[in-house]
Design a protein around this motif. Structure first.
Motif, PDB file in Angstrom:
ATOM      1  N   ASP A  58     -26.998 -26.790   8.829  1.00 61.85           N
ATOM      2  CA  ASP A  58     -26.625 -26.466  10.202  1.00 61.85           C
ATOM      3  C   ASP A  58     -27.072 -25.074  10.646  1.00 61.85           C
ATOM      4  OD1 ASP A  58     -24.890 -25.058   8.557  1.00 61.85           O
ATOM      5  OD2 ASP A  58     -23.183 -25.294   9.905  1.00 61.85           O
ATOM      6  N   ASP A  71     -24.961 -14.584  10.954  1.00 59.09           N
ATOM      7  CA  ASP A  71     -25.055 -16.030  10.816  1.00 59.09           C
ATOM      8  C   ASP A  71     -25.698 -16.609  12.072  1.00 59.09           C
ATOM      9  OD1 ASP A  71     -24.100 -18.920  10.897  1.00 59.09           O
ATOM     10  OD2 ASP A  71     -23.273 -18.262   8.977  1.00 59.09           O
ATOM     11  N   SER A  72     -26.504 -17.636  11.904  1.00 59.99           N
ATOM     12  CA  SER A  72     -27.178 -18.248  13.056  1.00 59.99           C
ATOM     13  C   SER A  72     -26.181 -18.815  14.055  1.00 59.99           C
ATOM     14  CB  SER A  72     -28.143 -19.336  12.592  1.00 59.99           C
ATOM     15  OG  SER A  72     -27.453 -20.368  11.911  1.00 59.99           O
ATOM     16  N   VAL A  73     -25.022 -19.237  13.589  1.00 55.05           N
ATOM     17  CA  VAL A  73     -23.990 -19.766  14.490  1.00 55.05           C
ATOM     18  C   VAL A  73     -23.508 -18.665  15.425  1.00 55.05           C
ATOM     19  CG1 VAL A  73     -21.679 -20.771  14.583  1.00 55.05           C
ATOM     20  CG2 VAL A  73     -23.302 -21.536  12.839  1.00 55.05           C
ATOM     21  N   GLU A  74     -23.343 -17.439  14.897  1.00 53.47           N
ATOM     22  CA  GLU A  74     -22.933 -16.303  15.730  1.00 53.47           C
ATOM     23  C   GLU A  74     -23.975 -15.999  16.804  1.00 53.47           C
ATOM     24  OE1 GLU A  74     -22.473 -12.969  13.159  1.00 53.47           O
ATOM     25  OE2 GLU A  74     -20.942 -13.936  11.938  1.00 53.47           O
ATOM     26  N   ALA A  76     -26.133 -18.048  18.132  1.00 53.79           N
ATOM     27  CA  ALA A  76     -26.193 -19.121  19.123  1.00 53.79           C
ATOM     28  C   ALA A  76     -25.095 -18.978  20.164  1.00 53.79           C
ATOM     29  CB  ALA A  76     -26.102 -20.477  18.435  1.00 53.79           C
ATOM     30  N   GLN A  77     -23.976 -18.361  19.783  1.00 54.39           N
ATOM     31  CA  GLN A  77     -22.838 -18.198  20.690  1.00 54.39           C
ATOM     32  C   GLN A  77     -23.031 -17.040  21.661  1.00 54.39           C
ATOM     33  OE1 GLN A  77     -19.524 -17.824  18.032  1.00 54.39           O
ATOM     34  NE2 GLN A  77     -19.473 -20.008  17.581  1.00 54.39           N
ATOM     35  N   ARG A  78     -23.988 -16.152  21.399  1.00 53.64           N
ATOM     36  CA  ARG A  78     -24.226 -14.991  22.271  1.00 53.64           C
ATOM     37  C   ARG A  78     -24.987 -15.362  23.491  1.00 53.64           C
ATOM     38  NH1 ARG A  78     -25.956 -10.251  18.066  1.00 53.64           N
ATOM     39  NH2 ARG A  78     -24.135 -10.439  16.786  1.00 53.64           N
TER      40      ARG A  78
END
Length: 78
Positions: A58, A71-74, A76-78
């Motif tokens: 993911d 983390d890439s998830v962080e 993506a949320q920006r």
């Protein structure tokens, strides 16, 4: 106490795919896969040190010994 910037926080000093200072980095030195967004960053943008990178189904996470983890998830949320 000053805040330590995250490995990919702006302003960056080093290329995150090459580890070379941005003012010295040639645009052709960035791998094509990285230009297409298919590679995680391998170097800390603050100090140029090689990061420990883990690729997951993911996304990915990367850790600099001096500037912490991103983390890439962080991102993506920006």
């Amino acid at each position: 106490m000053t805040d330590i910037p995250a490995p990919l926080a702006a302003p960056l000093t080093f290329g995150v795919y090459t580890g070379v200072r941005l003012e010295l980095e040639h645009p052709d030195s960035v791998p094509k896969a990285a230009q297409l967004g298919l590679e995680p960053p391998r170097y800390c943008g603050q100090c140029g040190r090689r990061m420990v990178v883990q690729v997951r189904p993911d996304g990915w996470s990367a850790r600099c010994s001096r500037h912490g983890t991103v983390d890439s998830v962080e991102l993506a949320q920006r």
